[in-house]
Design an enzyme around this catalytic site. Structure first.
Site, PDB file in Angstrom:
ATOM      1  N   ASP A 177       0.884  -1.177   0.000  1.00  0.00           N
ATOM      2  CA  ASP A 177       0.000   0.000   0.000  1.00  0.00           C
ATOM      3  C   ASP A 177       0.914   1.217   0.000  1.00  0.00           C
ATOM      4  O   ASP A 177       1.443   1.577   1.050  1.00  0.00           O
ATOM      5  CB  ASP A 177      -0.908  -0.031   1.229  1.00  0.00           C
ATOM      6  CG  ASP A 177      -1.742   1.222   1.378  1.00  0.00           C
ATOM      7  OD1 ASP A 177      -1.696   2.085   0.495  1.00  0.00           O
ATOM      8  OD2 ASP A 177      -2.433   1.340   2.411  1.00  0.00           O
ATOM      9  N   GLU A 209      -0.127  10.625   1.102  1.00  0.00           N
ATOM     10  CA  GLU A 209      -1.527  10.154   1.051  1.00  0.00           C
ATOM     11  C   GLU A 209      -1.975   9.653   2.402  1.00  0.00           C
ATOM     12  O   GLU A 209      -3.116   9.847   2.801  1.00  0.00           O
ATOM     13  CB  GLU A 209      -1.656   9.042  -0.005  1.00  0.00           C
ATOM     14  CG  GLU A 209      -3.108   8.645  -0.285  1.00  0.00           C
ATOM     15  CD  GLU A 209      -3.666   7.567   0.642  1.00  0.00           C
ATOM     16  OE1 GLU A 209      -4.874   7.338   0.609  1.00  0.00           O
ATOM     17  OE2 GLU A 209      -2.895   6.947   1.412  1.00  0.00           O
ATOM     18  N   GLU A 210      -1.070   8.981   3.103  1.00  0.00           N
ATOM     19  CA  GLU A 210      -1.473   8.335   4.356  1.00  0.00           C
ATOM     20  C   GLU A 210      -1.815   9.335   5.453  1.00  0.00           C
ATOM     21  O   GLU A 210      -2.447   8.970   6.441  1.00  0.00           O
ATOM     22  CB  GLU A 210      -0.363   7.394   4.847  1.00  0.00           C
ATOM     23  CG  GLU A 210      -0.059   6.232   3.909  1.00  0.00           C
ATOM     24  CD  GLU A 210      -1.162   5.179   3.865  1.00  0.00           C
ATOM     25  OE1 GLU A 210      -2.185   5.340   4.564  1.00  0.00           O
ATOM     26  OE2 GLU A 210      -0.999   4.214   3.107  1.00  0.00           O
ATOM     27  N   ASP A 232      -5.150   2.640  -5.965  1.00  0.00           N
ATOM     28  CA  ASP A 232      -4.746   2.346  -4.587  1.00  0.00           C
ATOM     29  C   ASP A 232      -5.186   0.927  -4.257  1.00  0.00           C
ATOM     30  O   ASP A 232      -5.791   0.253  -5.091  1.00  0.00           O
ATOM     31  CB  ASP A 232      -5.372   3.374  -3.623  1.00  0.00           C
ATOM     32  CG  ASP A 232      -4.513   3.611  -2.397  1.00  0.00           C
ATOM     33  OD1 ASP A 232      -3.783   2.684  -1.972  1.00  0.00           O
ATOM     34  OD2 ASP A 232      -4.570   4.723  -1.842  1.00  0.00           O
TER      35      ASP A 232
HETATM   36 ZN   LIG Z   1      -3.005   3.559   0.116  1.00  0.00          ZN
END
Ligand SMILES: [Zn+2]
Length: 352
Positions: A177, A209-210, A232
């Site tokens: 991820d 993004e996280e 994603d």
């Molecule tokens: Zn992700």
């Protein structure tokens, strides 16, 4: 790209550091992988990588394909003798941390294990309780003076675990991820470079993004693409999980539908998948998608946006697991959708 080449590419991505807001090392690896197919590259002020593959169309509209290159991890918040307290970056499940090897990116790399006090030495009311981040330490084994020299508050900390090839074309390890999404963009760029397409394609390896979606917000705002797609991971099916909220590995990517997805773009992806006989599933996203699509969709006056999901088991752990075939199918789906875009596509795109 075949599964073997994809596997090597993924391993390169997975072993490279790059926590949210510390993406510089992985950006170099992504830039090198994309350069043969999209040599015109730039870096945003926040550190996202943009790589352009020009289209051959008359109007040269553009589509932005975004996958985030940042990954989850920890950050040193206190150094006490040879031990570190840590804070999380990106949402780590503390239950999976004790016993886990880490590397602290200090003045030099320092290896450590996440540890808790032995259960036998805990008071009766705390025995067998779930691990909490605030009770956890990283044990470096270093003498206090050496720890003080090498380590500082704010040092990022990565899982120190090699990628593991499982049977049946599965790969496991940290940071799939969304390094799986980055690899899918590599597959897509390679396919696009072999055939002319009308739209300019901008592949973006986004940052943060996280935590903040800051990379996607700023890239979409500055590039102002006509279309966007976030690639994603999504929750894969497995033992003990609800079937209606998860997707089998090895049966293709998901195509999202819901408020975060433009219905016309969703339909275009479905048509492309069916035409090219690419296995896929429709994924219902009744709320926000929890991806870069949230940021891209609302950039400027709004950008028609899609979400493509790669099924992944054990999200936000060091043993995230995906099927290599799903990454190849994701890249192929993106490319087929882009090959199908013609000069009139945008004119017919309405929210209905
Ligand atoms: Zn992700």
């Amino acid at each position: 790209m075949n599964e073997k080449a994809l596997c090597e590419h993924l391993k390169d991505l997975m072993r490279t550091p790059g926590l949210s807001a510390f993406e510089a090392p992985v950006r170099e690896v992504v830039a090198a992988a994309w350069r043969p197919f999209a040599p015109k590259q730039s870096v945003s002020r926040l550190g996202s990588l943009h790589a352009l593959q020009p289209g051959a169309g008359r109007r040269r509209p553009s589509i932005l394909l975004a996958a985030h290159m940042d990954k989850i991890g920890l950050m040193v918040s206190q150094v006490v003798d040879g031990f570190c307290r840590v804070a999380e970056i990106g949402g780590i499940d503390p239950r999976i941390l004790p016993g886990q090897p880490f590397v602290i990116h200090g003045r030099e790399p320092v290896f450590a294990f996440a540890v808790l006090p032995p259960d036998a030495l805990l008071p009766p009311d705390r025995k067998s309780e779930a691990a909490r981040l605030k009770d956890l330490w990283l044990d470096t084994g270093l003498p206090a003076a050496e720890a003080a020299r090498l380590l500082s508050i704010g040092d990022p900390v990565s899982f120190d675990q090699e990628a593991l090839e499982l049977a049946n074309g599965r790969i496991a390890g940290p940071s799939l991820d969304d390094r799986a999404g980055i690899a899918a963009l590599t597959v897509c760029l390679k396919a696009l470079s072999a055939r002319p397409h009308r739209f300019d394609v901008i592949a973006a390896a986004t940052v943060q993004e996280e935590e903040t979606l800051g990379g996607a917000f700023t890239s979409a705002f500055s590039l102002q693409p006509d279309l966007a797609a976030a690639v994603d991971v999504t929750f894969a099916a497995g033992p003990g999980l609800p079937e209606h909220k998860t997707f089998p590995t090895g049966e293709g990517p998901t195509i999202g539908m819901g408020p975060n997805v433009h219905p016309g773009l969703c339909q275009a992806f479905l048509r492309a998948a069916e035409k090219a006989e690419i296995p896929h599933k429709l994924e219902v996203m009744p709320q926000h998608s929890g991806t870069d699509a949230m940021a891209m969709q609302v950039a400027g006056e709004g950008i028609p946006t899609a979400v493509i999901g790669i099924p992944l088991r054990y999200m936000h752990t060091a043993v995230e697991t995906v099927a290599l075939s799903d990454i190849l199918h994701t890249g192929a789906l993106l490319a087929e959708m882009i090959f199908a875009l013609d000069d009139t596509f945008l004119d017919g795109l309405t929210w209905e």
